[in-house]
Write a protein that holds these residues in place. Structure first.
Motif, PDB file in Angstrom:
ATOM      1  N   ARG A   1      37.117 -10.808  22.867  1.00  7.42           N
ATOM      2  CA  ARG A   1      37.492 -11.843  22.342  1.00  7.42           C
ATOM      3  C   ARG A   1      38.371 -12.902  23.149  1.00  7.42           C
ATOM      4  NH1 ARG A   1      38.475  -9.437  16.154  1.00  7.42           N
ATOM      5  NH2 ARG A   1      36.689  -8.015  16.409  1.00  7.42           N
TER       6      ARG A   1
ATOM      7  N   TRP B   1      34.318 -16.115  21.931  1.00  6.35           N
ATOM      8  CA  TRP B   1      34.266 -14.658  21.721  1.00  6.35           C
ATOM      9  C   TRP B   1      32.908 -13.968  22.305  1.00  6.35           C
ATOM     10  CZ3 TRP B   1      35.318 -13.847  15.775  1.00  6.35           C
ATOM     11  CH2 TRP B   1      36.661 -13.888  15.604  1.00  6.35           C
TER      12      TRP B   1
ATOM     13  N   ARG C   1      13.625 -17.861   7.375  1.00  3.12           N
ATOM     14  CA  ARG C   1      14.276 -18.808   6.535  1.00  3.12           C
ATOM     15  C   ARG C   1      15.450 -18.398   5.859  1.00  3.12           C
ATOM     16  NH1 ARG C   1      11.399 -18.946   0.865  1.00  3.12           N
ATOM     17  NH2 ARG C   1      13.404 -17.731   0.606  1.00  3.12           N
TER      18      ARG C   1
ATOM     19  N   PRO D   1      18.959 -16.364   6.906  1.00  2.00           N
ATOM     20  CA  PRO D   1      19.725 -16.160   8.189  1.00  2.00           C
ATOM     21  C   PRO D   1      19.829 -14.665   8.581  1.00  2.00           C
ATOM     22  CG  PRO D   1      21.047 -17.791   6.703  1.00  2.00           C
ATOM     23  CD  PRO D   1      19.848 -17.263   5.937  1.00  2.00           C
TER      24      PRO D   1
ATOM     25  N   ILE E   1      41.214 -19.036  16.375  1.00  2.00           N
ATOM     26  CA  ILE E   1      39.803 -18.743  16.810  1.00  2.00           C
ATOM     27  C   ILE E   1      39.281 -20.232  16.593  1.00  2.00           C
ATOM     28  CG2 ILE E   1      37.692 -17.507  16.101  1.00  2.00           C
ATOM     29  CD1 ILE E   1      40.813 -16.518  14.762  1.00  2.00           C
TER      30      ILE E   1
ATOM     31  N   GLU F   1      28.480 -23.912  11.555  1.00  3.65           N
ATOM     32  CA  GLU F   1      27.216 -23.328  11.484  1.00  3.65           C
ATOM     33  C   GLU F   1      26.754 -23.293  10.068  1.00  3.65           C
ATOM     34  OE1 GLU F   1      26.070 -20.338  14.273  1.00  3.65           O
ATOM     35  OE2 GLU F   1      24.249 -19.870  13.078  1.00  3.65           O
ATOM     36  N   ILE F   2      26.002 -24.099   9.629  1.00  3.24           N
ATOM     37  CA  ILE F   2      25.465 -24.048   8.158  1.00  3.24           C
ATOM     38  C   ILE F   2      24.470 -22.937   7.882  1.00  3.24           C
ATOM     39  CG2 ILE F   2      24.472 -25.166   6.150  1.00  3.24           C
ATOM     40  CD1 ILE F   2      27.348 -26.438   6.903  1.00  3.24           C
ATOM     41  N   PHE F   3      24.556 -21.985   7.108  1.00 10.03           N
ATOM     42  CA  PHE F   3      23.473 -21.073   6.576  1.00 10.03           C
ATOM     43  C   PHE F   3      22.840 -21.845   5.366  1.00 10.03           C
ATOM     44  CE2 PHE F   3      24.772 -16.586   8.451  1.00 10.03           C
ATOM     45  CZ  PHE F   3      24.780 -16.971   9.509  1.00 10.03           C
ATOM     46  N   GLU F   4      21.505 -22.138   5.552  1.00  7.94           N
ATOM     47  CA  GLU F   4      20.857 -22.512   4.178  1.00  7.94           C
ATOM     48  C   GLU F   4      20.135 -21.356   3.705  1.00  7.94           C
ATOM     49  OE1 GLU F   4      19.046 -25.825   4.465  1.00  7.94           O
ATOM     50  OE2 GLU F   4      20.523 -26.923   5.593  1.00  7.94           O
ATOM     51  N   LEU F   5      20.338 -21.308   2.539  1.00 11.06           N
ATOM     52  CA  LEU F   5      19.588 -20.213   1.709  1.00 11.06           C
ATOM     53  C   LEU F   5      18.666 -20.903   0.537  1.00 11.06           C
ATOM     54  CD1 LEU F   5      23.005 -17.951   1.159  1.00 11.06           C
ATOM     55  CD2 LEU F   5      20.996 -17.629   2.687  1.00 11.06           C
TER      56      LEU F   5
ATOM     57  N   ASN G   1      15.817 -22.375   0.533  1.00  6.97           N
ATOM     58  CA  ASN G   1      15.223 -23.434   1.161  1.00  6.97           C
ATOM     59  C   ASN G   1      16.077 -24.697   1.110  1.00  6.97           C
ATOM     60  OD1 ASN G   1      12.488 -22.468   1.087  1.00  6.97           O
ATOM     61  ND2 ASN G   1      12.270 -22.691  -0.990  1.00  6.97           N
TER      62      ASN G   1
ATOM     63  N   VAL H   1      26.234 -22.172   3.091  1.00 14.36           N
ATOM     64  CA  VAL H   1      27.530 -21.588   3.259  1.00 14.36           C
ATOM     65  C   VAL H   1      27.443 -21.680   4.747  1.00 14.36           C
ATOM     66  CG1 VAL H   1      27.534 -19.953   1.352  1.00 14.36           C
ATOM     67  CG2 VAL H   1      26.414 -19.467   3.639  1.00 14.36           C
TER      68      VAL H   1
ATOM     69  N   ILE I   1      31.771 -16.858   8.011  1.00 17.40           N
ATOM     70  CA  ILE I   1      31.433 -15.727   7.637  1.00 17.40           C
ATOM     71  C   ILE I   1      31.645 -14.584   8.555  1.00 17.40           C
ATOM     72  CG2 ILE I   1      29.402 -14.113   6.815  1.00 17.40           C
ATOM     73  CD1 ILE I   1      28.842 -16.274   5.101  1.00 17.40           C
ATOM     74  N   ARG I   2      31.342 -15.052   9.717  1.00 15.23           N
ATOM     75  CA  ARG I   2      31.356 -14.146  10.952  1.00 15.23           C
ATOM     76  C   ARG I   2      32.680 -13.793  11.424  1.00 15.23           C
ATOM     77  NH1 ARG I   2      31.010 -15.578  16.432  1.00 15.23           N
ATOM     78  NH2 ARG I   2      30.948 -17.726  15.758  1.00 15.23           N
ATOM     79  N   ILE I   3      33.430 -15.005  11.534  1.00 17.23           N
ATOM     80  CA  ILE I   3      34.839 -15.002  12.065  1.00 17.23           C
ATOM     81  C   ILE I   3      35.694 -14.310  11.205  1.00 17.23           C
ATOM     82  CG2 ILE I   3      36.763 -16.423  12.355  1.00 17.23           C
ATOM     83  CD1 ILE I   3      34.725 -18.406  13.865  1.00 17.23           C
TER      84      ILE I   3
ATOM     85  N   LYS J   1      35.233 -10.480  11.347  1.00 14.11           N
ATOM     86  CA  LYS J   1      36.120 -10.009  12.424  1.00 14.11           C
ATOM     87  C   LYS J   1      37.560 -10.096  12.288  1.00 14.11           C
ATOM     88  CE  LYS J   1      32.484  -9.319  15.587  1.00 14.11           C
ATOM     89  NZ  LYS J   1      32.291  -8.965  17.140  1.00 14.11           N
TER      90      LYS J   1
ATOM     91  N   ASP K   1      29.656 -15.353  -0.916  1.00 16.57           N
ATOM     92  CA  ASP K   1      29.760 -14.277   0.410  1.00 16.57           C
ATOM     93  C   ASP K   1      30.278 -13.047  -0.303  1.00 16.57           C
ATOM     94  OD1 ASP K   1      28.500 -13.709   3.405  1.00 16.57           O
ATOM     95  OD2 ASP K   1      30.448 -12.718   2.781  1.00 16.57           O
TER      96      ASP K   1
ATOM     97  N   GLU L   1      31.137 -10.127   1.224  1.00 16.26           N
ATOM     98  CA  GLU L   1      32.107  -9.648   2.103  1.00 16.26           C
ATOM     99  C   GLU L   1      33.265 -10.437   2.273  1.00 16.26           C
ATOM    100  OE1 GLU L   1      28.608  -7.808   4.983  1.00 16.26           O
ATOM    101  OE2 GLU L   1      29.739  -9.533   5.663  1.00 16.26           O
TER     102      GLU L   1
ATOM    103  N   GLU M   1      35.630 -10.051  -0.724  1.00 14.91           N
ATOM    104  CA  GLU M   1      36.228  -8.647  -0.872  1.00 14.91           C
ATOM    105  C   GLU M   1      37.465  -8.911  -0.192  1.00 14.91           C
ATOM    106  OE1 GLU M   1      34.886  -5.117   1.370  1.00 14.91           O
ATOM    107  OE2 GLU M   1      33.522  -5.564  -0.010  1.00 14.91           O
TER     108      GLU M   1
END
Lengths: 344, 353
Positions: free
Chosen positions: A80, A104, A186, A188, B55, B60-64, B66, B73, B78-80, B83, B114, B116, B119
């Motif tokens: 990182r 990172w 489609r 992610p 950080i 970065e948009i996640f499209e769910l 359609n 989201v 979510i990723r950061i 971690k 999300d 995770e 939580e």
């Protein structure tokens, strides 16, 4: 079911100072490397557990990835601090270190085979940039830019074809870095696992599904109904069985013939908390699983007596890794534990 | 990570470029609050202080599903956050600074959809920093500015020293019409008591109805001032697919496209009708509703029913008995092109016989 369990030998244990992010056996199995979110990296003698080297600040703000060079004489690390480094395993010195191109640096993988004249190549994924490096740690070819952040990096089909996953696609690359083939999704993509045969590509996705591609004809299938995102995908060496996490239950899918869609997986239920790690033995049939409560199980999913043995470590399991000969299992923990065990 | 007891609060700081987001961020980081703060700043962000946990993230948009707007989201968060969780003993608060162009919707939805993220983290509030001198220009031409105001729990009307008091009043009134739910503070150099921006409980059902007592007054004013706008809306019903072009052509109208509709009415609601109305409303208009909150009296129920939501996501439950308080319904919707008459009518149709 518990009566026939085989005892576990706790062979040795080590401890890093914080959450263990990565663990990797050297190719000959004589060394074990482990990394933590504090930036520590340790290289242990795998027979006795003696720490041969302890790099306190291999990467400021945390080390996320470890990869042994195929000759076992050097270890690549990334973290990182946005850098990757190559360490000489004999004297513990840094051979080289480079900027990774993003805040990172999270993914590292050495090709299992030499790539043409260039020898074994190290693929590094950082942000939306992938770069390739030689065995000496020199850049090889131009950086490959992706429209999205890289979520996984692997060398597939015998370890000679580079596969890069981003949220929108898995991309296979030619030796010159250009795209050979893409599997767009489609939903992610969070992580990927190609079968050793190269026929099947599996991804775990944001919507708690697993996507499956038959690479022979690019047919895509979906498996849904997981209790959580599937962040654990483990292939059996024979490419027939795939074990998936995504909740407390392990599902083992039969991928023979037309593939797993529509088939009922074998369910391995025992862990009292969510799965956090899964791996099959490289040369055997045992599956190791770890959970966030610290429980570890070893299974032989194709046998009637599924569970071989079980154990527990002091904090949540973050990784499990079989030694190359499948005799030893390393399990690492959220508290920094490095536990090496063997089924007696 | 697994058996975590307390959720880590997250404050999102939005605002147009130059409004003072980074000034506020640095003020919070250097302030006396005893918190260990992790900062997720946008790729153009510049945290000036020497702060340990910073950080940088690329939106970065996640499209769910359609690409439905309500299912978007933020993949980078979510990723950061996952971690960051590995070091959760190192911090107890998270600040997210978005770019000036960011849509707060996907940021907020990340914390509600999300598993995770849910939580370990809880979205505490959205703080929007507004440049009092220049925002007047952006009301009209920047959709993002209007969205960021519409989504906010707290609005800092910043750089007040650069604006004559009369103009400031006008700007503030304009903002309150768009979002009467938010607390608005006038600031200079983003100086504000930190307890006004941190731990505000903007999405907390227990605090859902700490609405400004005058929120309906702002509403009524709105009705009178902008009646023409309703006509306008009706004229163009059924032309929703042209909305975008239409906006481009009629800048002077669309300044008002982010509005609020508040409803306060006595009487008990029919549970079945209510759930059908809200269900249909969210399904059909959810993408235009930024925020909603309410406390409702449901016929045959001793407890107040409280709810809050973002786009199509709604969180609601009974909270406490009405006791001696008069049973009445209070709701507020903030969003784009809301149809006041239709919302009122829909609500009234839920009143029990």
């Amino acid at each position: 079911m518990t009566s026939n369990l085989r005892p576990i030998n706790f062979v040795w244990h080590g401890k890093l100072d914080d959450f263990n992010t990565s663990v990797a056996w050297s190719p000959d199995g004589t060394r074990l490397a482990a990394a933590s979110v504090s930036g520590q990296v340790a290289i242990y003698d795998s027979a006795q557990g003696k720490a041969l080297h302890l790099f306190e600040q291999a990467h400021a703000d945390g080390c996320d990835a470890l990869a042994w060079r195929p000759d076992g004489k050097a270890l690549a690390t990334a973290g990182r601090d946005g850098r990757w480094k190559l360490w000489d395993v004999a004297d513990g010195k840094t051979l080289t270190g480079h900027e990774a191109g993003a805040p990172w640096a999270e993914h590292l993988a050495w090709s299992a085979k030499p790539i043409g004249e260039r020898g074994h190549l190290l693929a590094l994924g950082a942000g939306n940039t992938a770069t390739l490096w030689t065995e000496e740690g020199k850049p090889s070819g131009a950086a490959i830019k992706f429209p999205k952040t890289i979520s996984d990096v692997a060398w597939i089909i015998g370890g000679a074809t580079l596969a890069i996953a981003t949220s929108t696609a898995v991309s296979l690359r030619k030796d010159d870095g250009s795209e050979e083939r893409a599997f767009p999704s489609r939903d992610p993509i969070l992580g990927m696992a190609f079968s050793p045969s190269g026929k099947w590509l599996m991804t775990g996705n944001q919507d708690c599904s697993v996507h499956v591609w038959n690479t022979d004809n690019s047919a895509e299938m979906h498996m849904r109904g997981f209790a959580a995102k599937v962040r654990q995908l483990a292939w059996h060496r024979g490419s027939r069985w795939l074990a998936t996490g995504g909740g407390q239950t392990i599902s083992v899918w039969d991928c023979s013939g037309k593939g797993p869609e529509g088939r009922t997986p074998m369910l391995l239920e025992w862990h009292p908390d969510q799965l956090s790690a899964l791996q099959y033995q490289p040369e055997g049939d045992w599956l190791a699983s770890g959970s966030r409560d610290g429980s570890i199980a070893i299974w032989q999913p194709t046998q009637r007596q599924n569970m071989i043995s079980r154990a527990k470590i002091a904090s949540g399991v973050t990784r499990v890794a079989w030694s190359p000969d499948g005799r030893l299992l390393a399990a690492t923990g959220e508290g920094g534990e490095v536990q090496v065990l063997a089924v007696a | 990570m697994s058996s975590s007891s307390t959720l880590i609060p997250v404050t999102v700081i939005t605002g147009f470029l130059g409004a003072g987001k980074t000034t506020l961020l640095n003020r919070i980081l250097t302030g006396k609050h005893g918190k260990r703060i992790a900062v997720i700043e946008n790729e153009f962000g510049e945290v000036g202080v020497d702060h340990q946990l910073v950080i940088q993230s690329d939106e970065e948009i996640f499209e769910l599903n359609n690409g439905c707007i309500c299912c978007r989201v933020r993949g980078d968060l979510i990723r950061i956050l996952a971690k960051l969780c590995q070091r959760r003993d190192k911090f107890d608060y998270v600040l997210i600074e978005t770019t000036g162009m960011a849509d707060p919707g996907p940021v907020a939805q990340t914390f509600f959809t999300d598993e995770e993220v849910k939580e370990s983290f809880v979205l505490d509030g959205i703080v929007t920093v507004v440049d009092a001198k220049h925002v007047g220009l952006h009301f009209d031409d920047m959709r993002e500015v209007r969205e960021q105001i519409g989504f906010a729990d707290v609005i800092l009307l910043n750089k007040t020293d650069l604006v004559p008091p009369a103009d400031l009043k006008k700007t503030e009134a304009h903002i309150r019409k768009m979002n009467p739910m938010a607390k608005v503070y006038e600031t200079k150099d983003a100086v504000v008591d930190l307890d006004k921006v941190l731990n505000v409980g903007g999405f907390d059902l227990k605090r859902a109805l700490e609405l400004e007592p005058d929120f309906l007054e702002a509403e009524e004013e709105h009705d009178h001032d902008h009646e023409h706008e309703h006509d306008h809306d009706h004229d163009h019903e059924g032309e929703e697919h042209h909305e975008h072009e239409h906006e481009e052509e009629h800048d002077h109208h669309h300044a008002e496209d982010v509005t609020s509709v508040g409803i306060r009415a006595p009487g008990d609601l029919d549970e079945k009708k209510l759930s059908e109305w809200l269900g249909t409303l969210l399904r059909t208009k959810g993408q235009d509703i930024f925020r909603m909150k309410g406390v409702l009296a449901v016929k045959g129920r001793e407890m107040r029913f409280v709810f809050q939501g973002v786009h199509m996501l709604m969180d609601g439950r009974p909270d406490r008995p009405w006791g001696k308080d008069p049973r009445q319904n209070t709701l507020i919707f903030i969003g784009r092109n809301l149809d006041r008459a239709e919302l009122n009518e829909g609500f009234r149709s839920c009143l029990a016989e």
